[in-house]
Design a protein around this motif. Structure first.
Motif, PDB file in Angstrom:
ATOM      1  N   ALA A   9       5.136   9.376  -7.053  1.00  0.00           N
ATOM      2  CA  ALA A   9       3.957  10.116  -7.529  1.00  0.00           C
ATOM      3  C   ALA A   9       4.396  11.403  -8.212  1.00  0.00           C
ATOM      4  CB  ALA A   9       3.019  10.437  -6.368  1.00  0.00           C
ATOM      5  N   ASP A  10       3.568  11.847  -9.119  1.00  0.00           N
ATOM      6  CA  ASP A  10       3.779  13.165  -9.718  1.00  0.00           C
ATOM      7  C   ASP A  10       2.538  13.614 -10.440  1.00  0.00           C
ATOM      8  OD1 ASP A  10       6.941  14.529 -10.437  1.00  0.00           O
ATOM      9  OD2 ASP A  10       5.032  15.549 -10.732  1.00  0.00           O
ATOM     10  N   ASP A  11       2.642  14.801 -10.958  1.00  0.00           N
ATOM     11  CA  ASP A  11       1.533  15.541 -11.521  1.00  0.00           C
ATOM     12  C   ASP A  11       1.555  15.389 -13.032  1.00  0.00           C
ATOM     13  OD1 ASP A  11       0.489  18.998 -10.961  1.00  0.00           O
ATOM     14  OD2 ASP A  11      -0.426  17.321 -12.023  1.00  0.00           O
ATOM     15  N   THR A  12       0.724  14.480 -13.523  1.00  0.00           N
ATOM     16  CA  THR A  12       0.531  14.313 -14.959  1.00  0.00           C
ATOM     17  C   THR A  12       1.806  14.110 -15.778  1.00  0.00           C
ATOM     18  OG1 THR A  12      -1.192  15.996 -14.635  1.00  0.00           O
ATOM     19  CG2 THR A  12      -0.947  15.088 -16.809  1.00  0.00           C
ATOM     20  N   PRO A  13       2.655  13.175 -15.395  1.00  0.00           N
ATOM     21  CA  PRO A  13       3.724  12.846 -16.341  1.00  0.00           C
ATOM     22  C   PRO A  13       3.094  12.204 -17.573  1.00  0.00           C
ATOM     23  CG  PRO A  13       3.703  11.284 -14.528  1.00  0.00           C
ATOM     24  CD  PRO A  13       2.702  12.349 -14.188  1.00  0.00           C
ATOM     25  N   ILE A  14       3.630  12.468 -18.731  1.00  0.00           N
ATOM     26  CA  ILE A  14       3.053  11.879 -19.928  1.00  0.00           C
ATOM     27  C   ILE A  14       3.212  10.362 -19.857  1.00  0.00           C
ATOM     28  CG2 ILE A  14       3.368  13.899 -21.366  1.00  0.00           C
ATOM     29  CD1 ILE A  14       5.870  12.571 -22.516  1.00  0.00           C
ATOM     30  N   ARG A  15       2.251   9.658 -20.422  1.00  0.00           N
ATOM     31  CA  ARG A  15       2.189   8.215 -20.236  1.00  0.00           C
ATOM     32  C   ARG A  15       3.446   7.518 -20.718  1.00  0.00           C
ATOM     33  NH1 ARG A  15      -3.109   4.417 -21.024  1.00  0.00           N
ATOM     34  NH2 ARG A  15      -2.222   2.549 -20.050  1.00  0.00           N
ATOM     35  N   SER A  16       4.050   8.035 -21.763  1.00  0.00           N
ATOM     36  CA  SER A  16       5.265   7.400 -22.277  1.00  0.00           C
ATOM     37  C   SER A  16       6.432   7.510 -21.302  1.00  0.00           C
ATOM     38  CB  SER A  16       5.654   8.017 -23.620  1.00  0.00           C
ATOM     39  OG  SER A  16       5.883   9.403 -23.476  1.00  0.00           O
ATOM     40  N   SER A  17       6.296   8.341 -20.280  1.00  0.00           N
ATOM     41  CA  SER A  17       7.376   8.494 -19.303  1.00  0.00           C
ATOM     42  C   SER A  17       7.083   7.807 -17.986  1.00  0.00           C
ATOM     43  CB  SER A  17       7.621   9.988 -19.029  1.00  0.00           C
ATOM     44  OG  SER A  17       6.538  10.544 -18.297  1.00  0.00           O
ATOM     45  N   TRP A  18       5.943   7.150 -17.885  1.00  0.00           N
ATOM     46  CA  TRP A  18       5.555   6.555 -16.598  1.00  0.00           C
ATOM     47  C   TRP A  18       6.604   5.594 -16.063  1.00  0.00           C
ATOM     48  CZ3 TRP A  18      -0.355   5.053 -16.589  1.00  0.00           C
ATOM     49  CH2 TRP A  18      -1.117   6.229 -16.670  1.00  0.00           C
ATOM     50  N   SER A  38       0.844  -1.195   0.000  1.00  0.00           N
ATOM     51  CA  SER A  38       0.000   0.000   0.000  1.00  0.00           C
ATOM     52  C   SER A  38       0.878   1.244   0.000  1.00  0.00           C
ATOM     53  CB  SER A  38      -0.890   0.028   1.245  1.00  0.00           C
ATOM     54  OG  SER A  38      -1.732  -1.091   1.310  1.00  0.00           O
ATOM     55  N   CYS A  39       0.381   2.288  -0.597  1.00  0.00           N
ATOM     56  CA  CYS A  39       1.092   3.572  -0.584  1.00  0.00           C
ATOM     57  C   CYS A  39       0.057   4.672  -0.409  1.00  0.00           C
ATOM     58  CB  CYS A  39       1.867   3.780  -1.877  1.00  0.00           C
ATOM     59  SG  CYS A  39       2.668   5.403  -1.972  1.00  0.00           S
ATOM     60  N   VAL A  40       0.187   5.407   0.674  1.00  0.00           N
ATOM     61  CA  VAL A  40      -0.735   6.497   0.978  1.00  0.00           C
ATOM     62  C   VAL A  40      -0.041   7.822   0.715  1.00  0.00           C
ATOM     63  CG1 VAL A  40      -2.176   7.551   2.744  1.00  0.00           C
ATOM     64  CG2 VAL A  40      -1.785   5.093   2.771  1.00  0.00           C
ATOM     65  N   ALA A  41      -0.715   8.702  -0.010  1.00  0.00           N
ATOM     66  CA  ALA A  41      -0.192  10.045  -0.266  1.00  0.00           C
ATOM     67  C   ALA A  41      -0.815  11.035   0.715  1.00  0.00           C
ATOM     68  CB  ALA A  41      -0.505  10.470  -1.699  1.00  0.00           C
ATOM     69  N   SER A  42      -0.024  12.020   1.125  1.00  0.00           N
ATOM     70  CA  SER A  42      -0.497  12.994   2.106  1.00  0.00           C
ATOM     71  C   SER A  42      -1.512  13.960   1.507  1.00  0.00           C
ATOM     72  CB  SER A  42       0.686  13.776   2.679  1.00  0.00           C
ATOM     73  OG  SER A  42       1.373  14.457   1.638  1.00  0.00           O
ATOM     74  N   ARG A  43      -1.437  14.149   0.197  1.00  0.00           N
ATOM     75  CA  ARG A  43      -2.379  15.033  -0.489  1.00  0.00           C
ATOM     76  C   ARG A  43      -2.290  14.753  -1.981  1.00  0.00           C
ATOM     77  NH1 ARG A  43       0.277  18.817  -3.368  1.00  0.00           N
ATOM     78  NH2 ARG A  43       2.375  19.497  -2.717  1.00  0.00           N
ATOM     79  N   ARG A  44      -3.227  15.289  -2.715  1.00  0.00           N
ATOM     80  CA  ARG A  44      -3.165  15.180  -4.165  1.00  0.00           C
ATOM     81  C   ARG A  44      -2.216  16.232  -4.720  1.00  0.00           C
ATOM     82  NH1 ARG A  44      -7.157  12.583  -6.947  1.00  0.00           N
ATOM     83  NH2 ARG A  44      -8.846  11.670  -5.724  1.00  0.00           N
TER      84      ARG A  44
END
Length: 125
Positions: A97-106, A20-26
């Protein structure tokens, strides 16, 4: 964003484990959360990723069909269900986690600014 990973431990080959991985915020954009792993003496490698809002997923070939990534958007949590574990799955598993990396870079470690502390998974034969 702070990430807290948990759920690792020692298991036997063929067993299952759920991380499991919980993020502190979006993040402010469309958040992508991912799992990477790093075995001793090896580079960190991509395992799986999921778009937190749309649910699109990606997997490395080495885990496809055995591992499943899922999310609980209300809890800002992602899970990695690992089945049919093999000794070569032994590694420290990191949540990212990050903010909208392009799918080809996931699959690239450089696509993520936020990292958790890692949780050890040890699979014995």
């Amino acid at each position: 964003v702070q990430l807290q990973a948990s759920g690792g431990g020692p298991v036997q080959a063929g067993d299952s484990l759920r991380l499991s991985c919980v993020a502190s915020r979006r993040t402010f954009g469309r958040m992508v959360m991912a799992w990477f792993r790093q075995a001793p003496g090896k580079e960190r490698e991509f395992v799986a990723a999921i778009n937190l809002s749309g649910g699109a997923t990606d997997y490395s070939d080495s885990v496809k069909g055995r591992f499943t990534i899922s999310r609980d958007t209300a809890k800002i949590t992602v899970y990695l269900q690992m089945n049919s574990l093999k000794p070569e799955d032994t590694a420290i598993y990191y949540c990212a986690a990050d903010d909208t990396p392009i799918r080809s870079s996931w699959a690239m470690t450089t696509a993520y600014d936020y990292w958790g502390q890692g949780t050890q998974v040890t699979v014995s034969s």
